[in-house]
Enzyme design. Structure first.
Site, PDB file in Angstrom:
ATOM      1  N   LYS A  53     -10.262   0.077  -2.566  1.00  0.00           N
ATOM      2  CA  LYS A  53     -10.179  -0.115  -1.116  1.00  0.00           C
ATOM      3  C   LYS A  53     -10.485   1.185  -0.392  1.00  0.00           C
ATOM      4  CE  LYS A  53      -6.972  -1.314   2.659  1.00  0.00           C
ATOM      5  NZ  LYS A  53      -5.617  -1.798   3.011  1.00  0.00           N
ATOM      6  N   ASP A 109       0.860  -1.186   0.000  1.00  0.00           N
ATOM      7  CA  ASP A 109       0.000   0.000   0.000  1.00  0.00           C
ATOM      8  C   ASP A 109       0.898   1.238   0.000  1.00  0.00           C
ATOM      9  OD1 ASP A 109      -1.732  -2.134   0.582  1.00  0.00           O
ATOM     10  OD2 ASP A 109      -3.059  -0.873   1.774  1.00  0.00           O
ATOM     11  N   LYS A 154      -6.987   3.318  -3.428  1.00  0.00           N
ATOM     12  CA  LYS A 154      -7.411   3.299  -2.020  1.00  0.00           C
ATOM     13  C   LYS A 154      -7.646   4.733  -1.567  1.00  0.00           C
ATOM     14  CE  LYS A 154      -5.394   2.012   2.504  1.00  0.00           C
ATOM     15  NZ  LYS A 154      -4.275   1.304   3.155  1.00  0.00           N
TER      16      LYS A 154
END
Length: 316
Positions: free
Chosen positions: A252, A153, A216
């Site tokens: 996400k 991430d 995300k």
């Protein structure tokens, strides 16, 4: 995650997003209508909540993380529901989508999850601000991958978005994607710091053009984290990107989601905007560990007819 269907990225194409306008009141109305027009009850609600667990990235990103805490979190990822709840639902086994930790905690997580099939995700690139020299950010990615992380991430440079320097954003993100190697890359946009929904759309598109496998919303450390209007704009961006390229990019939301009701709301968004394929953990993750405790409490009530005290469903 498997390596099938990864997003290969494209050359930077500003004409895909330069003239895009976002009607903020319309986006807010659409987001509000998603939860107002759809309700699920009883066994159907239980099924949606079980699916949410399958998509949770169970996360600890605290300054006092230790290998022991990570091991406890991994045990929860292996068995997110108490045995009597699992039995009452007629399920033999259930795990979360991943465990997400800092790079130094990847090795203990990999060891604790051995044989479970649960991937380890690691934040990297100077999380949460991303304000480190690029070579150090890339080195952090490589370290996490070497430790066994299957997903990375990364955080983008918000300054590039705010100044409209799309080439710089693209180049940095593409370099991060290359550093990830076989590990899947989730690009955190930190939407609460991007000022406008137009910027959110543009940053989403550039991240995907640079090869992000997921986009995300947030680090969870911004003043404003995941919201439904922001998520709607990002999902529309990945839908547009998919229509142009045929690539399937995951989504996400992270931060600010704490309840079982939130878990259902974001799944409704994905079902309405993207279809059932985006209700699977290879294309949808929830970055909200505290949400799991409330989901477990609601499922306990579904099975037993009684609400348990919150402390009975501790995360770790």
């Amino acid at each position: 995650m498997t390596d099938t269907g990864r997003n290969p990225g494209t050359p930077l194409a500003p004409d895909w997003f330069d003239t895009v306008a976002v009607n903020t009141p319309a986006a807010e109305r659409r987001a509000a209508s998603l939860t107002a027009r759809r309700t699920v009850k009883k066994e159907w609600q239980a099924a949606w909540l079980v699916n949410a667990i399958r998509c949770i990235d169970l996360t600890t990103l605290a300054g006092d993380d230790t290998p022991a805490r990570v091991q406890r979190l991994c045990a929860k990822a292996r068995q997110p529901l108490a045995p009597h709840i699992l039995q009452g639902l007629g399920l033999e086994a259930l795990t979360t989508g991943a465990v997400c930790v800092y790079p130094t905690m990847v090795a203990p997580a990999v060891k604790a999850l051995e044989g479970s099939g649960i991937p380890v995700a690691s934040v990297a690139t100077g999380f949460p601000a991303g304000l480190m020299p690029l070579p150090l950010r890339l080195a952090e990615i490589r370290y996490a991958v070497d430790q066994g992380a299957a997903e990375i991430d990364i955080v983008i440079s918000r300054a590039h978005v705010l100044s409209g320097d799309w080439q710089a954003l693209y180049d940095e993100t593409a370099a991060m994607r290359e550093a990830c190697g076989d590990a899947h890359m989730k690009a955190i946009l930190a939407t609460g710091e991007l000022k406008t929904l137009r910027n959110v759309y543009k940053a989403s598109m550039v991240a995907m053009q640079a090869g992000a496998d997921f986009i995300k919303t947030s680090t969870g450390k911004e003043p404003v984290n995941a919201t439904l209007p922001v998520s709607l704009v990002m999902v529309r961006a990945l839908r547009d990107y998919g229509a142009r390229t045929g690539a399937r990019v995951g989504f996400k939301p992270a931060g600010g989601m704490r309840t079982a009701k939130d878990a259902i709301a974001w799944q409704v968004l994905m079902k309405e905007e993207m279809g059932n394929d985006w209700l699977q953990p290879d294309l949808f993750r929830l970055g909200a560990s505290s949400m799991l405790a409330d989901i477990e409490r609601q499922l306990d009530h579904h099975v037993t007819g009684r609400y348990a005290a919150s402390h009975r469903h501790a995360l770790a």
